[in-house]
Scaffold this motif. Structure first.
Motif, PDB file in Angstrom:
ATOM      1  N   UNK A 173       0.825  -1.205   0.000  1.00 46.32           N
ATOM      2  CA  UNK A 173       0.000   0.000   0.000  1.00 46.32           C
ATOM      3  C   UNK A 173       0.861   1.258   0.000  1.00 46.32           C
ATOM      4  N   UNK A 174       1.966   1.220   0.719  1.00 43.92           N
ATOM      5  CA  UNK A 174       2.878   2.365   0.722  1.00 43.92           C
ATOM      6  C   UNK A 174       3.463   2.600  -0.669  1.00 43.92           C
ATOM      7  N   UNK A 175       3.864   1.518  -1.340  1.00 44.50           N
ATOM      8  CA  UNK A 175       4.404   1.652  -2.690  1.00 44.50           C
ATOM      9  C   UNK A 175       3.336   2.143  -3.665  1.00 44.50           C
ATOM     10  N   UNK A 176       2.093   1.698  -3.494  1.00 46.33           N
ATOM     11  CA  UNK A 176       1.012   2.170  -4.362  1.00 46.33           C
ATOM     12  C   UNK A 176       0.754   3.662  -4.154  1.00 46.33           C
ATOM     13  N   UNK A 177       0.872   4.115  -2.906  1.00 45.30           N
ATOM     14  CA  UNK A 177       0.701   5.544  -2.649  1.00 45.30           C
ATOM     15  C   UNK A 177       1.813   6.345  -3.328  1.00 45.30           C
ATOM     16  N   UNK A 178       3.047   5.837  -3.256  1.00 43.66           N
ATOM     17  CA  UNK A 178       4.150   6.512  -3.951  1.00 43.66           C
ATOM     18  C   UNK A 178       3.925   6.524  -5.463  1.00 43.66           C
ATOM     19  N   UNK A 179       3.380   5.434  -5.985  1.00 49.36           N
ATOM     20  CA  UNK A 179       3.115   5.373  -7.426  1.00 49.36           C
ATOM     21  C   UNK A 179       2.069   6.407  -7.826  1.00 49.36           C
ATOM     22  N   UNK A 180       1.040   6.574  -7.005  1.00 50.29           N
ATOM     23  CA  UNK A 180       0.025   7.582  -7.299  1.00 50.29           C
ATOM     24  C   UNK A 180       0.642   8.980  -7.313  1.00 50.29           C
ATOM     25  N   UNK A 181       1.536   9.233  -6.350  1.00 49.56           N
ATOM     26  CA  UNK A 181       2.210  10.524  -6.336  1.00 49.56           C
ATOM     27  C   UNK A 181       3.079  10.736  -7.559  1.00 49.56           C
ATOM     28  N   UNK A 182       3.778   9.680  -8.002  1.00 54.15           N
ATOM     29  CA  UNK A 182       4.634   9.798  -9.189  1.00 54.15           C
ATOM     30  C   UNK A 182       3.814  10.067 -10.441  1.00 54.15           C
ATOM     31  N   UNK A 183       2.656   9.452 -10.542  1.00 50.00           N
ATOM     32  CA  UNK A 183       1.817   9.657 -11.726  1.00 50.00           C
ATOM     33  C   UNK A 183       1.180  11.039 -11.766  1.00 50.00           C
ATOM     34  N   UNK A 184       1.145  11.715 -10.625  1.00 52.15           N
ATOM     35  CA  UNK A 184       0.482  13.025 -10.575  1.00 52.15           C
ATOM     36  C   UNK A 184       1.465  14.180 -10.606  1.00 52.15           C
ATOM     37  N   UNK A 185       2.727  13.921 -10.974  1.00 53.12           N
ATOM     38  CA  UNK A 185       3.731  14.994 -10.981  1.00 53.12           C
ATOM     39  C   UNK A 185       3.337  16.123 -11.921  1.00 53.12           C
TER      40      UNK A 185
END
Length: 438
Positions: free
Chosen positions: A30-42
């Motif tokens: 879940x932590x990695x998925x949250x980081x992925x969401x942040x990366x996609x929203x740059x």
């Protein structure tokens, strides 16, 4: 408290419900998925809504150097905040601020990180399930040994009784009766010791299943049987190759290597791609002062659009070079971890297969030994019943039978445990009750 009965399949299903180690691995996903969401929203814009009020009273210096005593006020409300006089809005209302290299490579790296965490979680789950299966087999084995000793207690008690009757009738020696009674007492003491082993095995399984340790678990009972999950005589290299294709640890380390490769490319292009800022602000702006006709004029529409691009060379480029070298080192570490994982998997498969082969051979020897012991005890018992000897003479045959039964139980548990280790080593998941070995 009455014991709770569960079979192997139920134990394996319970292991994935509340096990803290498995839950920890899942939260890392879940932590990695949250980081992925942040990366996609740059590259997605941020929205800022606010306002600011400015009041100045005193000297100001104009661009020409002239000092003026000015009293002024201004107010801005809308998308953005912090603007004074003719300046643009410092905090744009709608803004995109990102390095183009990060915007491209961060989502790619984040996706690999998610894949690695998912594979790691699967590996943790397989390890916990293997521990649960081993603990369950330990419990079942202890219960089977207890059953062997309970049966032995009855047989030893009967031998002691008959020997005592023979001694009382003068057909046997009192020393034989004492010896038979001592053997029966020894079996009872061994039985109590194994009862403790059953309790310890139950507590161990409760801990793995996150159950109250005071709960007494038990297997459905019956004779323990060997089961074959993977043929122990299979070609070793084929098993290793299959494990390298199926083990989640390989997927996790591969994803880490790919992520590290993206990081290297990200740092290499960093000085070549700009940091881009695009901002738009709009709202109501107004004000006044000592040099205007009105101390504070009406608020009117205002909009600002600002964009810039900056190419940054850290430390004359040497800073960027150091980041590239660091990313290269991290990638080399990831490759080394991949190689370590491959070697570990190869070792686990070969060792588990060797254990399974040895356990299978021991199982065959134990079966033969039990057959011989049963036949010997049967012949001795029949001979005594026919009056061709004394009851004490059957005592050694009984002890050999008890030992053979115990060795068979241990051999079956050792074989089943080795089979589970081999099953997990080749990349399979122990998630059900296996079929018994014919």
């Amino acid at each position: 408290m009455a014991p709770e009965t569960l079979d192997l399949g139920v134990a394996l299903r319970l292991a994935g419900v509340e096990n803290p180690t498995i839950n920890l691995a899942r939260e890392r996903i879940q932590e990695a998925l949250a980081d992925q969401l942040g990366a996609r929203s740059i590259l997605l814009p941020s929205i800022n809504v606010g306002g600011n009020y400015h009041d100045h009273d005193g000297n100001l210096q104009a661009g020409s150097g002239l000092i003026r005593n000015v009293n002024s006020q201004s107010l801005f409300l809308g998308l953005g905040a912090s603007t004074v006089g003719s300046q643009t809005v410092t905090v744009p209302g709608i803004r995109v601020l990102a390095h183009l290299g990060d915007a491209w490579f961060e989502p790619l790296a984040a996706r690999q990180r998610v894949s690695a965490r998912q594979s790691d979680a699967r590996a943790v789950e397989n390890d916990i399930l293997l521990q649960v299966a081993s603990a369950y087999l330990e419990l079942a084995g202890a219960e089977a040994l207890l059953g062997v000793l309970q049966q032995a207690r009855g047989d030893a008690g009967e031998v002691a009784r008959v020997t005592r009757v023979f001694a009382e009738q003068g057909a046997g020696r009192q020393a034989d009766a004492e010896r038979a009674s001592a053997r029966a007492d020894l079996v009872r003491r061994e039985e109590r010791a194994v009862e403790g082993d059953v309790a310890v095995a139950s507590a161990h399984l409760c801990r793995l299943l996150s159950l109250d340790p005071s709960v007494r678990l038990r297997s459905p009972g019956g004779a323990v049987v060997p089961f074959r999950l993977i043929p122990e005589d299979a070609d070793t290299e084929e098993l290793v190759a299959g494990a390298l294709r199926a083990r989640p640890e390989v997927f996790a380390r591969t994803a880490e290597v790919t992520e590290a490769q993206y990081r290297v490319r990200q740092e290499k292009v960093r000085p070549l791609l700009p940091l881009v800022s695009v901002g738009y602000s709009g709202g109501l702006f107004g004000g006044g002062g000592s040099q205007t006709t009105s101390s504070f004029g009406p608020l009117k529409q205002r909009s600002d659009f600002d964009t810039f691009a900056v190419w940054n060379f850290q430390g004359l480029g040497f800073g960027n070079r150091s980041q590239v070298r660091r990313a290269d080192a991290v990638m080399s570490e990831s490759i080394a971890r991949f190689d370590v994982t491959v070697n570990q998997i190869r070792r686990e498969v070969t060792e588990a297969q060797a254990d399974a082969r040895a356990a299978y051979r021991q199982l065959g020897l134990a079966r033969v030994a039990l057959g011989n012991a049963e036949e010997g005890y049967k012949l001795e018992s029949e001979r005594i019943k026919q009056g061709q000897g004394r009851p004490i003479e059957v005592l050694d045959s009984l002890q050999q039978l008890i030992d053979a039964r115990r060795e068979l139980v241990r051999a079956v548990i050792a074989y089943d445990t080795a089979q589970f280790r081999l099953f997990v080593a080749v990349g399979s998941t122990p998630d059900g009750t296996p079929a018994p070995l014919p």
